[in-house]
Write a protein that holds these residues in place. Structure first.
Motif, PDB file in Angstrom:
ATOM      1  N   GLN A  48      23.075  23.932  29.017  1.00 47.62           N
ATOM      2  CA  GLN A  48      24.215  24.805  29.376  1.00 47.62           C
ATOM      3  C   GLN A  48      24.178  26.080  28.535  1.00 47.62           C
ATOM      4  OE1 GLN A  48      27.459  23.653  31.155  1.00 47.62           O
ATOM      5  NE2 GLN A  48      25.880  22.470  32.213  1.00 47.62           N
ATOM      6  N   ASP A  58      25.961  18.365  23.852  1.00 55.36           N
ATOM      7  CA  ASP A  58      25.449  18.398  25.224  1.00 55.36           C
ATOM      8  C   ASP A  58      23.915  18.324  25.231  1.00 55.36           C
ATOM      9  OD1 ASP A  58      25.700  19.127  28.159  1.00 55.36           O
ATOM     10  OD2 ASP A  58      24.467  20.782  27.396  1.00 55.36           O
ATOM     11  N   GLU A  63      29.917  21.828  20.209  1.00 54.75           N
ATOM     12  CA  GLU A  63      29.803  21.065  21.463  1.00 54.75           C
ATOM     13  C   GLU A  63      28.483  21.316  22.186  1.00 54.75           C
ATOM     14  OE1 GLU A  63      33.155  21.479  24.113  1.00 54.75           O
ATOM     15  OE2 GLU A  63      34.469  20.962  22.422  1.00 54.75           O
TER      16      GLU A  63
END
Ligand code: 6R9
Length: 650
Positions: free
Chosen positions: A602, A642, A638
């Motif tokens: 991401q 991920d 975060e």
């Protein structure tokens, strides 16, 4: 590499009969090493007089200023490399084999004596001259491993042309960049090559590359497979045809010791590949002397280096060192596993190879196929075994020693680089007690040190960066066309030293243990690669926002290539896109740079100032997620969660 410590204290003393017959035993090593460090100029002057033939003596043995990246050896001295590799051997060994060649197809082999090679070199030197190549001009060589390669290389040296050999596995795009960077006037190639039973296009790749190389005036093509290839009659010349018309004598061009010999491109941590420039006298001396002592080469022996001419090992230890010493050197066109995993050992038996020099990645690949491939070969001709290109793990070392060499052959684990021109840290067969995975001690005249990141000398055995305190004759002199980059890359971070880019530690008995690169260079199957090069190829894809490439431990390749890729918003990653990315890298660099794993991310983990935290990506790629280290500077924790969740190497 995990079992490092189980082998740490294993040692293999030098056997008495090996020490007795070798050029150098341990007492001689210690005495000569001391002399080489205390009186370097006397030491190197003596070596240069003994090992090389000079047309005119030098004025100054050595001069250097690392702050300016200035290094010179034997300035004012004149010599010719081809004379040292050929002419001077004719009286004593004209009918001895200079080259043995073993084809990809086991039914194909060729031989060439020193006299035959000499004639081929003179003829091709005349062909080059007829094409307008003059002293100092650059000639690009893009060839498969055919026997003509040796003559072409030496023909350049005969007339003082500077060769730039590009590995035949590089793509048209990579070839184009290298030709343009060094402004090559002429390219020597073949129609096609053979490798592992397959045909490899060569001329077609050259045609594609030089469509964007205005500097190239002509292309000399060796007919090898004899399959039809596209032809441009104004530019292309058949090798065989030109040779038939060429005169068979050619006066050598006398070169100053510091005039350029060749350029060879290698990868760094940033930017485009660097064309390392090597010069004539010091390089040749260092190549010949290290070849003689490190492999303990004795007159009449058959020596086999499995490297490709496109890498520095192929330059120094397949061509220049052995031929300067009057050795018989074997060139192998094929791969270790074709037709099957016995091939290396069959070649050893067939040609009665005495000294073999190969890479850990080849050993690991063969080891993985099982010992049955050794059983129907005898290998009793082998006397010395060498390793190069990457750290050799203890398992591969032991297999090489026990199974391949049947405990009779010392292993020389040789540490060096394109930039160093020749081997710097290594055992000597008759002198050095071996420890698996240690490159052991410095060669004559070489003074290594281990430094902390802050530049303090480390002498308690802990790990640091490996640097060298002073020049040796084989050291590269510049980066072609960009001397400032030479200074910045190698002499800025630790003033007063040459910075290698490798990590290492030195144990209590003075043995060096190389731990791998400390920069963004990775080593895939012994091929050196900049992660930045792979990233810039990936980033060309229109759907890609950003990428980060790191190495990760790979059983056979040493390191594999792991790419973390962020796609533009709204784009989903899939296998078809993975394939497009791999194809893109192959087209931009070559198959050796294909990513092994591509993970869609991401986002990439970054510091608050926007720098990608590669340290974390390396840990994720290695599946060492319990030791990520300090993550407090991450902008967004975060992102890492991920990435860990979706990791591909579990
Ligand atoms: C000769 C060659 C150089 C890099 C070098 C290092 C690694 C080479 C090694 C080794 C541990 C050895 N390397 N030999 N690491 N032990 N015996 O390979 O030149 O292609 O320029 O690569 O290879 O990391 O810095 P090059």
């Amino acid at each position: 590499m995990s079992s490092h410590h189980t082998y740490e204290h294993k040692t293999y003393p030098v056997k008495a009969e090996i020490a007795q017959n070798a050029h150098i035993n341990n007492e001689q090593y210690l005495a000569l090493y001391q002399q080489s460090i205390e009186h370097p100029e006397t030491f190197w002057a003596e070596q240069a007089e003994t090992i090389l033939d000079w047309q005119k003596p030098w004025e100054k043995v050595m001069d250097y200023d690392y702050t300016q990246g200035k290094i010179s050896w034997f300035e004012g001295g004149k010599l010719n490399v081809s004379v040292n590799c050929l002419d001077r051997h004719l009286a004593t060994r004209g009918e001895q084999m200079a080259l043995l060649w073993e084809g990809d197809d086991p039914a194909q082999d060729k031989k060439m004596t020193y006299r035959e090679l000499y004639q081929e070199v003179c003829q091709f030197a005349n062909v080059l001259k007829a094409q307008g190549v003059k002293k100092g001009d650059r000639v690009c060589i893009y060839l498969p491993m055919i026997i003509e390669a040796a003559a072409i290389i030496l023909a350049c040296t005969r007339i003082g042309a500077v060769h730039s050999i590009v590995f035949g596995g590089f793509s048209a795009e990579a070839l184009k960049d290298r030709i343009n960077d060094s402004d090559c006037k002429l390219v020597v190639c073949a129609d096609e090559g053979y490798r592992g039973g397959k045909i490899i296009p060569i001329k077609a790749t050259v045609d594609k590359a030089i469509a964007s190389c205005p500097c190239v005036q002509s292309v000399i093509v060796i007919k090898n497979t004899a399959n039809p290839v596209a032809w441009n009659a104004e530019r292309d010349v058949w090798y065989q045809q030109a040779m038939a018309e060429a005169a068979i004598t050619c006066e050598p061009e006398w070169m100053d010791a510091e005039e350029p010999l060749f350029i060879l491109y290698t990868s760094g941590s940033t930017g485009k590949p660097k064309g390392l420039l090597h010069t004539t006298g010091g390089y040749l001396l260092y190549a010949a002397m290290t070849h003689k002592y490190i492999f303990d080469y004795q007159d009449g022996e058959i020596y086999w280096c499995t490297a490709d001419i496109g890498w520095i090992t192929g330059h120094t230890y397949m061509i220049y060192g052995p031929l300067c010493n009057g050795a018989t050197t074997l060139l192998f066109e094929g791969v270790p596993t074709y037709p099957d995993a016995s091939r290396f050992w069959q070649v050893v038996d067939k040609h009665k190879v005495n000294i073999m020099y190969t890479a850990p990645t080849a050993l690991r690949a063969l080891m993985a196929q099982g010992d049955q491939y050794l059983e129907n070969t005898d290998r009793s001709s082998l006397r010395v075994l060498g390793s190069v290109g990457e750290p050799i793990n203890p398992e591969a070392w032991e297999w090489y020693y026990q199974q391949v060499g049947k405990e009779n052959c010392p292993i020389v684990d040789t540490w060096w680089q394109t930039e160093t021109g020749g081997i710097l840290i290594t055992p000597l067969p008759g002198a050095t007690e071996l420890k698996p995975s240690s490159a052991t001690r410095p060669f004559f005249g070489v003074k290594p040190a281990i430094l902390s990141n802050e530049g303090q000398v480390i002498d308690d055995g802990s790990e640091g960066v490996l640097v060298l305190e002073r020049p040796w004759p084989g050291q590269a002199r510049s980066i072609y066309g960009d001397h400032q980059r030479f200074i910045d890359t190698y002499f800025k971070s630790y003033p007063g030293y040459y910075f290698t880019g490798d990590g290492a530690r030195c144990d209590e008995r003075g043995y060096y243990w190389i731990t791998g690169r400390v920069d963004d260079v990775i080593n895939v199957s012994g091929h050196r690669m900049g992660t930045a090069e792979v990233e810039s190829a990936l980033d060309e894809h229109p759907l890609i926002a950003e990428s980060a490439v790191v190495g990760y431990p790979h059983d056979i390749k040493g390191q594999g290539i792991y790419a973390f890729v962020t796609l533009h918003i709204g784009i989903e990653g899939n296998d078809a896109l993975r394939k497009e990315l791999v194809d893109l890298v192959r087209a931009d660099i070559g198959p050796i740079a294909s990513p092994d794993l591509i993970q869609w991310a991401q986002q990439l983990p970054k510091t608050r100032s926007g720098k990608i935290m590669r340290r974390i990506l390396r840990k994720v790629a290695a599946n060492e997620i319990d030791s990520l280290g300090d993550t407090s500077t991450l902008a967004d924790p975060e992102v890492v969660e991920d990435i860990i969740k979706n990791r591909l190497n579990k």
